[in-house]
Enzyme design. Structure first.
Site, PDB file in Angstrom:
ATOM      1  N   HIS A   1      -3.043   6.785  -0.853  1.00 25.66           N
ATOM      2  CA  HIS A   1      -4.104   7.308   0.024  1.00 25.66           C
ATOM      3  C   HIS A   1      -3.595   7.994   1.287  1.00 25.66           C
ATOM      4  O   HIS A   1      -4.291   8.067   2.303  1.00 25.66           O
ATOM      5  CB  HIS A   1      -5.091   6.190   0.384  1.00 25.66           C
ATOM      6  CG  HIS A   1      -5.754   5.608  -0.818  1.00 25.66           C
ATOM      7  ND1 HIS A   1      -6.409   4.399  -0.801  1.00 25.66           N
ATOM      8  CD2 HIS A   1      -5.856   6.085  -2.103  1.00 25.66           C
ATOM      9  CE1 HIS A   1      -6.882   4.131  -2.011  1.00 25.66           C
ATOM     10  NE2 HIS A   1      -6.553   5.146  -2.812  1.00 25.66           N
TER      11      HIS A   1
ATOM     12  N   HIS B   1       0.854  -1.197   0.000  1.00 26.99           N
ATOM     13  CA  HIS B   1       0.000   0.000   0.000  1.00 26.99           C
ATOM     14  C   HIS B   1       0.887   1.243   0.000  1.00 26.99           C
ATOM     15  O   HIS B   1       1.463   1.619   1.024  1.00 26.99           O
ATOM     16  CB  HIS B   1      -0.898  -0.016   1.230  1.00 26.99           C
ATOM     17  CG  HIS B   1      -2.082   0.908   1.134  1.00 26.99           C
ATOM     18  ND1 HIS B   1      -2.236   1.844   0.143  1.00 26.99           N
ATOM     19  CD2 HIS B   1      -3.193   1.035   1.925  1.00 26.99           C
ATOM     20  CE1 HIS B   1      -3.360   2.499   0.305  1.00 26.99           C
ATOM     21  NE2 HIS B   1      -3.962   2.028   1.388  1.00 26.99           N
TER      22      HIS B   1
ATOM     23  N   TYR C   1      -1.161   7.227   3.320  1.00 22.20           N
ATOM     24  CA  TYR C   1      -0.589   6.420   4.397  1.00 22.20           C
ATOM     25  C   TYR C   1       0.939   6.427   4.293  1.00 22.20           C
ATOM     26  O   TYR C   1       1.503   7.131   3.461  1.00 22.20           O
ATOM     27  CB  TYR C   1      -1.200   5.019   4.369  1.00 22.20           C
ATOM     28  CG  TYR C   1      -2.699   5.060   4.608  1.00 22.20           C
ATOM     29  CD1 TYR C   1      -3.219   5.562   5.802  1.00 22.20           C
ATOM     30  CD2 TYR C   1      -3.602   4.656   3.632  1.00 22.20           C
ATOM     31  CE1 TYR C   1      -4.594   5.641   6.019  1.00 22.20           C
ATOM     32  CE2 TYR C   1      -4.980   4.731   3.836  1.00 22.20           C
ATOM     33  CZ  TYR C   1      -5.466   5.225   5.030  1.00 22.20           C
ATOM     34  OH  TYR C   1      -6.822   5.315   5.240  1.00 22.20           O
TER      35      TYR C   1
END
Length: 336
Positions: free
Chosen positions: A166, A163, A168
């Site tokens: 977004h 990931h 993060y």
């Protein structure tokens, strides 16, 4: 002819039966706040496999306890998580789909009581002030991703997605908006890419299967990275052995944007064309005809569906009917 949406796609000896991917979506449903799965996860993921999805990607799963978005997130920071995750992979495999997991660290967007870390002491607006990660923090984060990948392999996953989107942690390191460091992990694009580079290398010491990375290829702020910068990052990831870029957008700063069906597809299209790497398109891909257009015209290799699969776990069967394609159904449902 069968629709391109229902053609197989092979990457590193893993063959997806179609191009439909369930996008990772946080469920915030770990029942005892210990990162372990519950009955909700067993039903939620297996039902999309029964529904005909080619690849199901399990929600953002924290590689360290302080990397959770919330206390109800799934975790993969302990060997105690492996058995529960293997229940999910077994259920999905038994029902004809492949399964991946998104390895994640929330960074400055963690809503936890403990000290949270980020590249710099720059909070997300109206959220807690993070600590700037020091060398030991970064070492533990990279090791967390490596160990998370090892556990994912032991649990039987087919695909790992890192990931990097977004807003993060990894995204925070990639962007000049949230990364004000002047050491080897900041300063310029080379420095800002370093953490992701180290995470990719660490994962690949224990994982030889397909590796995806999700990015936010539009940060919706002039101070942020451009699409050209993400094309550059995608080229770097390809050189490191990443197999697909999952092209999302946003999340780094609050932004009010106009969204419409397929509003992020151009990001996947441009990165695929310019970086020469497979991409996944995501974001308000709702209709079968729209999904077929994306893969049929070579704008992306896979389509990632989120809310549409929350609304309808059996969307692939409806899509096959609309696209005049015969789709094998579970024998238990064939009478219908």
């Amino acid at each position: 002819m069968s629709a391109k949406l229902f053609s197989p796609w092979t990457v590193k000896q893993v063959t997806l039966k179609n191009r439909i991917v369930m996008s990772p979506m946080c469920m915030y449903s770990s029942p005892n706040q210990d990162g372990k799965i519950g009955d909700w996860h067993r039903i939620h993921y297996a039902s999309r496999a029964v529904g005909g999805v080619g690849l199901i990607i399990v929600e953002a799963t924290a590689v360290v306890p302080k990397g959770r978005i919330s206390y109800k997130d799934l975790g993969i920071w302990s060997d105690e998580h492996i058995a529960g995750l293997k229940e999910i992979t077994d259920l999905v495999h038994q029902n004809g789909a492949k399964i991946g997991i998104q390895l994640a660290h929330a960074g400055r967007k963690a809503v936890l009581d403990e000290t949270i870390v980020a590249p710099s002491a720059i909070p997300f607006p109206d959220m807690k002030m993070p600590k700037a990660a020091d060398a030991d923090d970064i070492r533990r984060i990279v090791e967390g991703f490596r160990e998370g990948a090892r556990r994912a392999k032991e649990a039987g996953f087919d695909v790992i997605e890192i990931h990097g989107a977004h807003g993060y942690l990894i995204h925070e390191f990639l962007s000049p908006v949230s990364n004000g460091r002047d050491d080897q992990y900041g300063g310029d694009a080379d420095g800002r890419y370093r953490l992701l580079s180290e995470v990719i290398d660490a994962v690949q010491t224990v994982w030889d299967g397909p590796l995806f990375v999700r990015v936010s290829a539009n940060e919706y702020t002039p101070e942020g990275n451009s699409l050209d910068q993400y094309v550059d990052y995608a080229r770097r990831m390809k050189e490191q052995g990443v197999n697909l870029i999952d092209c999302s957008s946003g999340g780094l700063v609050p932004a009010s944007i106009d969204v419409f069906p397929g509003y992020q597809v151009n990001l996947a299209d441009q990165i695929r064309a310019q970086a020469g790497i497979a991409t996944g398109a995501v974001g308000l891909i709702n209709s079968p005809a729209q999904a077929e257009e994306v893969v049929g015209n070579g704008r992306a290799d896979l389509v990632f569906l989120g809310r549409e699969l929350l609304r309808n776990p059996y969307w692939p069967y409806e899509a096959a009917k609309e696209l005049r394609t015969t789709l094998e159904r579970p024998v238990q449902y064939q009478r219908a």
